[in-house]
Design an enzyme around this catalytic site. Sequence first.
Site, mmCIF file in Angstrom:
data_model
loop_
_atom_site.group_PDB
_atom_site.id
_atom_site.type_symbol
_atom_site.label_atom_id
_atom_site.label_comp_id
_atom_site.label_asym_id
_atom_site.label_seq_id
_atom_site.Cartn_x
_atom_site.Cartn_y
_atom_site.Cartn_z
ATOM 1 C CG ASN A 48 39.657 0.384 17.932
ATOM 2 O OD1 ASN A 48 40.323 1.237 18.504
ATOM 3 N ND2 ASN A 48 39.513 0.354 16.628
ATOM 4 C CG HIS A 134 34.536 6.915 11.268
ATOM 5 N ND1 HIS A 134 34.011 6.050 10.350
ATOM 6 C CD2 HIS A 134 35.669 6.342 11.730
ATOM 7 C CE1 HIS A 134 34.780 4.978 10.268
ATOM 8 N NE2 HIS A 134 35.798 5.125 11.095
ATOM 9 C CD GLU A 178 33.803 10.051 15.159
ATOM 10 O OE1 GLU A 178 34.510 9.527 16.038
ATOM 11 O OE2 GLU A 178 34.222 10.289 14.027
ATOM 12 C CB SER A 182 37.532 7.328 16.032
ATOM 13 O OG SER A 182 37.681 8.084 14.852
ATOM 14 C CG ASP A 207 29.771 6.593 15.012
ATOM 15 O OD1 ASP A 207 29.831 5.712 15.891
ATOM 16 O OD2 ASP A 207 30.343 6.497 13.910
ATOM 17 C CG HIS A 210 35.883 4.959 19.383
ATOM 18 N ND1 HIS A 210 36.805 3.945 19.317
ATOM 19 C CD2 HIS A 210 35.698 5.375 18.115
ATOM 20 C CE1 HIS A 210 37.163 3.760 18.061
ATOM 21 N NE2 HIS A 210 36.509 4.625 17.317
ATOM 22 C CE LYS A 229 35.982 0.772 15.804
ATOM 23 N NZ LYS A 229 35.594 2.015 15.172
#
Length: 374
Positions: A48, A134, A178, A182, A207, A210, A229
Amino acid sequence: MSSLDEFARQKLGALDQAHLRRSLVPTGRYDNLFVERNGHRLLSFSCNDYLGLGQHPALKAAAIAAIERHGVGAGASRLVTGDHPLYAELEQRLAQHLGTEAACVFGSGYLANAGIAPALAGRDDLIVIDELSHSSLWTGARLSRATTLTFRHNQSGHAADLLSEHRARHPHALIVTEGVFSMDGDRAPLPALAALAREYDAWLMVDDAHDLDGSARMDVPIRIGTLSKALGAYGGYLGASQPVIDLIRNRARTLIYSTGLPPAIVAAAIAALDVIEREPERLALPLAKAQAFTRAAGLPLAQSSIVPVVIGQADAALAASRLLEAEGFLAVAIRPPTVPEGTARLRLSFSAAQPDADIARLAEIVRTRILRNA
Ligand SMILES: *Cc1c(COP(=O)(O)O)cnc(C)c1O
């Protein structure tokens, strides 16, 4: 055999049968492209570290200098004596980067998510959460003891139905999702969720672990991310208004009752922000590489640096991963319960330094030898 060992063996046996047993594989990472596993050097599509910052000389130098100055461990919780001076600098830089009034750094993204929801919602409150959120977001929701209702992945209409039916019975409500998912790489419908938050006086929590640039999201009052990440370091953070950050510092147990991050890691995260601000063009590379891959592999156009190659059964996903390993690529198979039953997959993550020729070869193998058989 003790009943404890017997219990463990039975559980493991069931996992073996379902091809769901996991094991740790020692993996050396000595540059920002290749990993070493089982004596083989593999081009990684499973890290990541999207921008290759984990091996960046500026981050290494900052970490070494911080160790020399501040030592190795923080020594205590941030609320006791662990709040070394680098924290204030990092939080100020993060807030500036995110465009929020303030920021708070946690020990990890997982700890941030486990601590934030319980500080904002309690037994009488409502949490409406995307079903593919997540694991750490679920941990936070459960620890809050709020009534937690799941909406179908990315279906803001379903979230609206839940809010319309249940919101009035609860003093406060959180909408949780998110930004970039992810395991699927797709993006949440944030404008629609923000509109729902306004309509129902709910607080939107996103969140962005990513989302590479964590670009300003004006309508999101609770913005979570990770330093582990794209930023190549370690730790988690919340960007929010000053009163929310002050409350979190008083109420989030995973912040209060856990030792501060090592100074070296905080220094490395600051150095990562320096690199990104100096070279913003880096941020566009992982998506461009992911899109080149999806075009060549005949998959739907990538929306982020994460591309799922959904295979279905767990054993087939493991076989696909082994096939790629024999070709010099690392693409770890992701199986339930990380992803829903029947959707085991290769989860490819694209990073700034991956050579285009290797991406083209990977796409060819996926198209002709993996997807054709899936
Ligand atoms: C990785 C991840 C986390 C956890 O972050 P860490 O810093 O690795 O603990 C939280 N949320 C999402 C969506 C993630 O992918």
